[in-house]
Write a protein that holds these residues in place. Structure first.
Motif, PDB file in Angstrom:
ATOM      1  N   VAL A  22     -28.174   5.968  12.389  1.00 50.68           N
ATOM      2  CA  VAL A  22     -27.251   5.518  13.445  1.00 50.68           C
ATOM      3  C   VAL A  22     -27.217   6.537  14.592  1.00 50.68           C
ATOM      4  CG1 VAL A  22     -24.813   5.064  13.953  1.00 50.68           C
ATOM      5  CG2 VAL A  22     -25.917   3.953  11.995  1.00 50.68           C
ATOM      6  N   GLY A  78     -21.608   9.860   9.120  1.00 52.16           N
ATOM      7  CA  GLY A  78     -20.215   9.526   8.837  1.00 52.16           C
ATOM      8  C   GLY A  78     -19.769   8.230   9.468  1.00 52.16           C
ATOM      9  N   CYS A  79     -20.559   7.184   9.298  1.00 45.84           N
ATOM     10  CA  CYS A  79     -20.200   5.885   9.887  1.00 45.84           C
ATOM     11  C   CYS A  79     -18.943   5.328   9.228  1.00 45.84           C
ATOM     12  CB  CYS A  79     -21.346   4.892   9.695  1.00 45.84           C
ATOM     13  SG  CYS A  79     -22.841   5.334  10.583  1.00 45.84           S
ATOM     14  N   CYS A 107     -26.664   1.633   9.141  1.00 41.76           N
ATOM     15  CA  CYS A 107     -28.089   1.505   8.791  1.00 41.76           C
ATOM     16  C   CYS A 107     -28.202   0.762   7.470  1.00 41.76           C
ATOM     17  CB  CYS A 107     -28.758   2.873   8.728  1.00 41.76           C
ATOM     18  SG  CYS A 107     -28.423   3.779   7.211  1.00 41.76           S
ATOM     19  N   GLY A 109     -25.989   2.181   4.556  1.00 43.60           N
ATOM     20  CA  GLY A 109     -24.565   1.888   4.671  1.00 43.60           C
ATOM     21  C   GLY A 109     -24.273   0.413   4.461  1.00 43.60           C
ATOM     22  N   CYS A 155     -18.958   5.602   5.172  1.00 45.49           N
ATOM     23  CA  CYS A 155     -20.208   5.476   4.419  1.00 45.49           C
ATOM     24  C   CYS A 155     -20.391   6.698   3.515  1.00 45.49           C
ATOM     25  CB  CYS A 155     -21.385   5.357   5.377  1.00 45.49           C
ATOM     26  SG  CYS A 155     -22.985   5.334   4.524  1.00 45.49           S
ATOM     27  N   TYR A 181     -23.147   8.016   2.433  1.00 43.14           N
ATOM     28  CA  TYR A 181     -24.485   8.618   2.458  1.00 43.14           C
ATOM     29  C   TYR A 181     -24.602   9.758   3.467  1.00 43.14           C
ATOM     30  CZ  TYR A 181     -25.733   4.872  -0.712  1.00 43.14           C
ATOM     31  OH  TYR A 181     -25.783   4.037  -1.808  1.00 43.14           O
ATOM     32  N   CYS A 182     -25.086   9.527   4.668  1.00 44.87           N
ATOM     33  CA  CYS A 182     -25.521  10.685   5.460  1.00 44.87           C
ATOM     34  C   CYS A 182     -24.403  11.280   6.319  1.00 44.87           C
ATOM     35  CB  CYS A 182     -26.747  10.336   6.308  1.00 44.87           C
ATOM     36  SG  CYS A 182     -26.397   9.700   7.945  1.00 44.87           S
TER      37      CYS A 182
HETATM   38 FE1  SF4 Z   1     -24.393   5.666   6.327  1.00 48.99          FE
HETATM   39 FE2  SF4 Z   1     -26.573   5.003   7.663  1.00 48.99          FE
HETATM   40 FE3  SF4 Z   1     -24.347   5.655   8.956  1.00 48.99          FE
HETATM   41 FE4  SF4 Z   1     -25.719   7.508   7.686  1.00 48.99          FE
HETATM   42  S1  SF4 Z   1     -26.402   6.336   9.457  1.00 48.99           S
HETATM   43  S2  SF4 Z   1     -23.508   7.265   7.622  1.00 48.99           S
HETATM   44  S3  SF4 Z   1     -26.462   6.394   5.907  1.00 48.99           S
HETATM   45  S4  SF4 Z   1     -24.656   3.872   7.643  1.00 48.99           S
END
Ligand code: SF4
Length: 702
Positions: A199, A21-22, A49, A52, A15, A17-18
Motif C-alpha cells: 500500500v 499499518g492499514c 493489499c 490484508g 491489518c 501483517y506489514c
Molecule cells: Fe496489510 Fe498489505 Fe496494508 Fe501491509 S500493505 S498493512 S500487508 S494490507
C-alpha cells in the motif's frame, strides 16, 4: 466481498501483517471473518493489499492450537519430518492451563535458581501488541532478572536503528511515507515496496504520477521501475561504494547545503575527507555503476528542493548494514533533506508492530524508548516504576542467544510468537541450539517449527481475537479491537505473560491491556498526549504528539535533533566486502526475502487459503540467462548449496534478477532458505547477512 447486511457485525481494526499499518474493517459472520475492507486510515486511505484483504482466515485453520500441550516423555527435541502439526498429540499431550503454566514457569524458575539469571532468555515478536511487548520485556527484566530479550527487529532493521540512533539520536523515521507526495525526488534503495509494503507503493506510484522523480537503486529490478525516472542496478553488497561516490560528487561539485550543515550537524569535515577517497571513477568498478550515472543521481538528489530516502532490508541485512544506513543519513544531512515537509529518512519497517515492539523495549541493550540499560540514571526511573533493581549489563541478541545455548550459557527460553527455527540464519545451528535447551516454552497459534522443540506449548491469541495498540512505520499508534472469540482454551497473550510473571513472584494484577498502556505512558515520553480513550475515538495518533488535541508530528527534527547539542552527526564509512564473497566453489550470490503473498516464516499466510493457493510452493528465482546456463527450465528442480546446507526447490524465471544471483523466499519450511544463510553479523546492529551468501546451483534434486 459479501453483502454487509448478511454479516453479524463489523469490527474496525488494523491489518496484522506489514508495517504500513492499514486500517481495516472485519465483517464477521458466525464468529468467522467473512471478508475484510479497507478503512480511511492515515496510511492506507481505504486501500489494502492481497494479504490484508484475503489473509484473514488463519485463526480458523484446523491446526489452530486450542489447548495447552506438554511434551510426552522420551520424544526427542528435533524437527521430525513425519510430525504433522495438525496432529500434535503424537508428540505432545493435552494439559490444563494450571498444569501447563506450572510446568512452563516451573522449568524456567528452576533453571534460574540452579544456574543464575543469565541461564534464561526470551524472544518476543513484532506480531505482539505494544502492551504485550511491554509486559514481555518487563517479565525478562524483572522476573528473569537480565536483559536477554530480543525479537525479529534484530533480523530486520537493527542496523538502521543503530545508525539512526548514533547519527540522529532517534531510531524511528523522520517523516511518514505520505510525505513522498510532497517530495520532488524520492530515492528507494534496498527495498521492494510493491512486494513488501504494497500500500505504501501505491503512494509512491501516485507521487510519480504527480511529478515526483523516483530513483531506484538496487541490485534487483522491481515493479516500481515502471514509475522511476532512474532505476540503477548495482553489484550486490557494494552499497557503501555507491553511496560514498554519490557523496563525493555532492561535495566535489559544491552541491551540499552549507547553511544546514553548519546549523544542524557535526563531523562534516571528517566525512569530506573520507569520501574524498571515493571518486566515481574509483568506485565505478566496485559498485558496477558508470561514473556519469553516479553524478546524475547525486545532482538529482542534491539539487532537489525536497527529497526523501526510503530503504529496506536490502540495506540493513548486511555485515555492513549500519554503514549502509550511515551513508544514507549522510546524504540527507549533507543536502539538508530532513525536517521539512517532503524531506526525510524512512527505513520501511517490516512487521505490523516492529516499531512499537522496539519502542516498548523488547531489545537487549535498551529499556523502553531506547534508554540504554547501562545508564544508571535512566535505569533508575524504571527501577522506581517497577520497584525492582534492574541489570545494567546489556543482554544477548537473537543470534548471540543461539550461540550462548551451544556454549551452555543459556539453558531455558520463553519464545512468544517468534519462529527462530525458520527465521534465524544457519538453521542447522539454530535448530541444534533449540534442541539443546533444557527447558523451552513456546506461546503461539500453531505448532510452528520452533514449537516442535518446546517442552510446553501455550495456545495464544490471534490478532483479530485481541485488543491492543500497534505502531506502524509512520510512528502512528493505532488500536486493534476484538473481532473473534478465542477458540477452545486459547488465552489472550497478555494474560499468559502475566500468569508466567506471577509464578516468578512478580504479583501483577493487570485486568485489561489499557492498564498496561497506562503504565507504559509512565515510562515512555514518546506516548505523551496519546491515551487509550483517544485511540479508541480517533483510531490513530502519531508520536511525538505535542497536545491532547494535536494530531502528532508527521515530520520531526525541524529545529533540532535529540542529541547533545541538538546537532546530527555524520558517520564516515569505507567500503567493506561481504563476509562471504563468491568464489570458484560457490560462484553465485544467494539473496533471501519475502513474497507479496507470504508473510515472514509463513506461519499465518501459509495457513490462509487464498494466499497459499496463490503461492503454494517454494521457488528459487533466477534470470533467464542463468536458467539457460544451468540448462534448467522454469518449474524444474534446482539444488542450492552453501557452506552451511542444501535445499532443493522449483526454479522460476525472473528477468528482474541479475545474472549471478538467486532469490529464495524464506516462508517455506519444506525448503527453508535459512538453512543456507550466513550468520555473520553486522558489528553494530548485530544483524545477519541475509542478503548475501555465496552459493552453488545444480540442476535437479539432491
Ligand atoms: Fe496489510 Fe498489505 Fe496494508 Fe501491509 S500493505 S498493512 S500487508 S494490507
Amino acid at each position: 466481498q459479501g453483502d454487509s447486511k448478511a454479516v453479524d457485525r463489523q469490527i474496525d481494526s488494523i491489518c496484522p501483517y506489514c508495517g504500513v499499518g492499514c486500517q481495516l474493517t472485519y465483517h464477521i459472520k458466525d464468529d468467522a471473518i467473512a471478508y475484510v475492507e479497507g478503512r480511511d486510515g492515515p496510511s492506507n486511505h481505504n486501500r489494502l493489499c492481497v494479504k490484508g484483504r484475503f489473509g484473514f482466515d488463519y485463526p480458523n485453520h484446523p491446526a489452530r492450537l486450542t489447548t495447552p500441550l506438554i511434551r510426552k516423555p522420551g520424544v526427542p527435541k528435533s524437527l521430525d519430518p513425519s510430525f504433522d502439526p495438525a496432529q500434535p498429540l503424537t508428540h505432545f499431550r493435552e494439559a490444563t492451563w494450571e498444569e501447563a503454566l506450572a510446568a512452563a514457569a516451573g522449568g524456567l524458575v528452576a533453571l534460574k535458581t540452579e544456574r543464575g539469571p543469565t541461564a534464561l532468555a526470551g524472544f518476543g515478536s513484532a506480531k505482539c501488541s505494544n502492551e504485550e511487548a511491554w509486559l514481555f520485556q518487563k517479565l525478562v527484566r524483572t522476573g528473569f532478572e537480565n536483559n536477554n530479550v530480543d525479537h525479529c527487529t534484530r533480523l530486520c532493521h537493527a542496523s538502521s536503528v543503530a545508525a539512526l540512533m548514533e547519527c540522529l539520536g532517534s531510531g524511528a523515521v523522520t517523516a511518514s511515507f505520505m510525505q513522498a507526495l510532497e517530495a520532488d525526488v524520492v530515492i528507494l534503495t534496498g527495498c521492494n515496496p510493491a512486494v513488501n509494503h504494497p500500500v505504501a507503493a501505491t503512494f509512491f506510484k501516485q507521487a510519480a504520477k504527480n511529478g515526483t522523480e523516483i530513483i531506484i537503486l538496487d541490485p534487483r529490478g522491481q515493479a516500481l521501475d515502471a514509475y522511476a525516472t532512474l532505476s540503477v542496478r548495482f553489484k550486490p553488497g557494494a552499497d557503501v561504494a555507491l553511496f560514498n561516490a554519490i557523496l563525493h560528487v555532492i561535495i566535489a561539485e559544491g552541491l551540499y547545503n552549507e547553511a544546514y550543515i553548519a546549523e544542524h550537524t557535526e563531523g562534516f569535515e571528517a566525512l569530506k575527507q573520507s569520501v574524498a577517497l571515493s571518486p566515481p571513477e574509483a568506485m565505478s568498478e566496485l559498485c558496477g555503476v558508470e561514473p556519469a550515472v553516479i553524478r546524475d543521481i547525486a545532482r538529482r538528489y542534491a539539487n532537489a528542493e525536497k527529497a526523501m530516502i526510503f530503504w529496506g532490508m536490502g540495506i540493513s541485512q548486511h555485515t555492513h548494514g549500519t554503514d549502509n544506513a550511515r551513508c544514507l543519513i549522510s546524504l540527507a544531512l549533507a543536502c539538508g533533506h530532513t525536517g521539512r515537509p517532503g524531506t526525510g529518512l524512512h527505513p520501511l519497517r517490516g512487521q505490523n508492530n516492529v516499531q512499537g515492539a522496539s519502542d516498548a523495549g523488547m531489545i537487549p541493550m535498551v529499556l523502553p524508548d531506547y534508554q540504554p540499560v547501562g545508564d544508571a540514571q535512566l535505569r533508575s526511573a524504571f527501577e522506581e516504576l517497577w520497584s525492582m533493581p534492574l541489570d545494567a549489563q546489556p543482554g544477548l541478541t537473537v543470534v548471540e542467544i543461539m550461540d550462548a545455548i551451544h556454549a551452555g550459557l543459556v539453558r531455558g527460553m520463553y519464545i512468544l510468537g517468534e519462529n527462530p527455527a525458520m527465521s534465524d540464519p544457519d538453521l542447522h545451528h539454530a535448530r541444534a541450539a533449540l534442541g539443546k535447551l533444557e527447558h523451552l516454552v513456546v506461546q503461539d497459534l500453531f505448532v510452528t517449527e520452533t514449537a516442535q522443540f518446546a517442552d510446553v506449548i501455550l495456545p495464544a491469541s490471534a490478532w483479530p481475537e485481541k485488543e491492543g495498540t500497534v505502531t506502524n512505520t509512520n510512528r502512528q499508534v493505532q488500536l486493534g479491537r476484538v473481532a473473534l472469540p478465542l477458540p477452545g482454551e486459547a488465552k489472550p497473550d497478555w494474560w499468559i505473560i502475566q500468569e508466567i510473571a506471577n509464578r516468578f513472584g512478580l504479583g501483577w494484577e493487570y485486568q485489561h491491556p489499557s492498564e498496561v498502556f497506562e503504565e507504559m505512558k509512565q515510562g515512555m515520553a514518546s506516548l505523551n498526549h496519546i491515551s487509550w480513550e483517544r485511540l479508541a475515538r480517533e483510531g490513530s495518533v502519531t508520536y511525538p504528539c505535542a497536545a491532547d488535541d494535536a494530531p502528532g508530528q508527521d515530520v520531526v527534527f525541524s529545529d533540532a535533533f535529540p542529541r547533545a547539542g541538538g546537532k546530527a552527526k555524520f558517520a564516515p564509512t569505507r567500503p567493506l566486502p561481504p563476509d562471504e564473497p563468491v568464489d570458484d566453489d560457490y560462484p553465485t550470490v544467494l539473496t533471501t526475502g519475502r513474497q507479496l503473498e507470504h508473510w515472514h516464516t509463513g506461519s499465518m499466510t501459509r495457513r490462509s487459503v487464498v494466499l497459499d493457493a496463490l503461492e503454494p510452493d517454494a521457488v528459487a528465482s533466477l534470470s533467464p540467462g542463468e536458467l539457460i546456463r544451468l540448462g534448467v527450465s522454469p518449474g524444474d528442480p534446482l539444488t542450492i548449496t552453501t557452506r552451511r546446507g542444501t535445499i532443493t526447490l522449483a526454479a522460476r524465471v525472473d528477468s528482474k534478477i541479475p545474472d549471478g544471483m538467486v532469490f529464495v523466499p524464506f516462508a517455506y519450511a519444506e525448503a527453508a532458505a535459512n538453512l543456507l544463510t550466513n550468520p555473520a553479523l553486522d558489528p553494530y546492529g548485530k544483524i545477519p547477512e541475509f542478503k548475501y551468501a555465496a552459493c552453488r546451483l545444480t540442476r535437479g534434486g539432491t
